[in-house]
Design a protein around this motif. Structure first.
Motif, PDB file in Angstrom:
ATOM      1  N   GLN A  31       0.868  -1.170   0.000  1.00 48.74           N
ATOM      2  CA  GLN A  31       0.000   0.000   0.000  1.00 48.74           C
ATOM      3  C   GLN A  31       0.909   1.224   0.000  1.00 48.74           C
ATOM      4  N   ILE A  33       2.190   5.277  -0.320  1.00 52.53           N
ATOM      5  CA  ILE A  33       1.964   6.708  -0.147  1.00 52.53           C
ATOM      6  C   ILE A  33       2.992   7.412  -1.017  1.00 52.53           C
ATOM      7  N   LEU A  58      -2.115   6.501  -1.857  1.00 56.41           N
ATOM      8  CA  LEU A  58      -2.458   7.768  -1.231  1.00 56.41           C
ATOM      9  C   LEU A  58      -1.480   8.811  -1.743  1.00 56.41           C
ATOM     10  N   ILE A  60       0.160  12.538  -1.545  1.00 50.14           N
ATOM     11  CA  ILE A  60       0.354  13.660  -0.626  1.00 50.14           C
ATOM     12  C   ILE A  60       1.248  14.691  -1.291  1.00 50.14           C
ATOM     13  N   ARG A  75       1.003  13.143   9.355  1.00 52.61           N
ATOM     14  CA  ARG A  75      -0.404  13.257   9.743  1.00 52.61           C
ATOM     15  C   ARG A  75      -1.319  12.501   8.778  1.00 52.61           C
ATOM     16  N   GLU A  76      -1.129  12.757   7.494  1.00 52.87           N
ATOM     17  CA  GLU A  76      -2.036  12.167   6.515  1.00 52.87           C
ATOM     18  C   GLU A  76      -1.860  10.649   6.418  1.00 52.87           C
ATOM     19  N   THR A  77      -0.619  10.191   6.549  1.00 57.75           N
ATOM     20  CA  THR A  77      -0.367   8.750   6.496  1.00 57.75           C
ATOM     21  C   THR A  77      -0.983   8.038   7.687  1.00 57.75           C
ATOM     22  N   ASN A  79      -3.293   9.131   9.778  1.00 58.99           N
ATOM     23  CA  ASN A  79      -4.752   9.264   9.786  1.00 58.99           C
ATOM     24  C   ASN A  79      -5.410   8.284   8.828  1.00 58.99           C
ATOM     25  N   HIS A  80      -4.747   8.030   7.697  1.00 59.95           N
ATOM     26  CA  HIS A  80      -5.334   7.174   6.669  1.00 59.95           C
ATOM     27  C   HIS A  80      -5.100   5.687   6.940  1.00 59.95           C
ATOM     28  N   PHE A  81      -3.869   5.326   7.338  1.00 58.14           N
ATOM     29  CA  PHE A  81      -3.510   3.909   7.472  1.00 58.14           C
ATOM     30  C   PHE A  81      -3.252   3.473   8.913  1.00 58.14           C
TER      31      PHE A  81
END
Length: 264
Positions: A31, A33, A58, A60, A75-77, A79-81
């Motif tokens: 998966q 990013i 994902l 970014i 943060r985005e990683t 929060n998502h995974f």
């Protein structure tokens, strides 16, 4: 190799090297990013990767030479995974400069692009990799081993990556984190007929004729080394740098100096 259920961050995802790595990791079930400061280029890469039975990456948009950019990736990683297993630090670039023509702007750009970004991603993601017992793969350069004149601060930055790799590997080993480095030579994507020189001279001869194996490295060659180091097959390897250069470093500094290449 199996990267099913593994979450892998690739910075500098707009580069040919990162694209080759993303493609290979995706084929092994990772998966992904994909991180870049250029949203259009990572969207294009993502579209190429999305096929039946392939997980959608994902994307970014972030500048990982800046602390806020690296923290946005965090943060985005998370929060998502909710986790991270592998960080591939492929962000980088080259700005030519010479000792005889000092250029502090080039110094700052080379250090930021190549070293600061790796330092930020390493320090920010170390705590997450402790939980997953994950690993980091950095992209260095063969020109740590054989000096490439006309690019003094690029050489400094890449040497810094190698020592950051070793120091991080030592400090994080007892946390179960491995840290390694891949050092490419000239590749098919970064060698062009345009040569950079600090002095005005005739163009140097073709780089491929200076490589002992007689060919340039392609993105897949480098990607395979990155994926190996990130995999369980390398579970006992840390603090190591793998050179992939077709034997270029064996040619010595004098020969390398004859094929200095300009990077746009």
């Amino acid at each position: 190799m199996d990267f099913s259920n593994k979450v892998v961050i690739i910075t500098g995802a707009n580069s040919a090297l990162a694209a080759a790595t993303a493609t290979l990791l995706s084929s092994y079930g990772a998966q992904l990013i994909l991180v870049s400061s250029n949203p259009a280029e990572i969207k294009e890469l993502s579209d190429e990767l999305v096929k039946p039975h392939v997980k959608t990456p994902l994307l970014i948009t972030a500048d990982v030479t800046k602390e806020e950019g690296a923290k946005r990736v965090e943060r985005e990683t998370v929060n998502h995974f909710g986790k991270v297993d592998v960080v591939v630090n492929a962000a980088g670039g080259m700005v030519p400069d010479c000792i005889q023509k000092p250029d502090l702007k080039a110094f700052d750009e080379n250090i930021n692009l190549n070293l600061r970004s790796v330092y930020l991603m390493t320090t920010i993601f170390a705590r997450h990799l402790m939980r997953s017992r994950g690993n980091i793969v950095n992209i260095g350069s063969v020109f740590v081993d054989t000096i490439f004149s006309g690019h003094v601060t690029y050489n400094i930055a890449k040497a810094g990556i190698e020592y950051l790799t070793k120091t991080s590997a030592l400090e994080l080993a007892n946390k179960g984190i491995r840290v390694n480095c891949v050092k490419p030579g000239f590749t098919e994507t970064n060698v062009t007929p345009k040569m950079h020189k600090c002095e005005d001279k005739k163009p140097w001869e073709d780089a491929t004729r200076m490589v002992p194996l007689g060919k340039l490295i392609n993105g897949r060659d480098i990607a395979e080394a990155i994926v190996f180091l990130a995999s369980e097959q390398a579970k006992n390897i840390t603090g190591t740098s793998i050179i992939i250069d077709g034997g270029l470093a064996l040619s010595g500094t004098t020969v390398i100096d004859k094929i200095r290449t300009a990077f746009d």
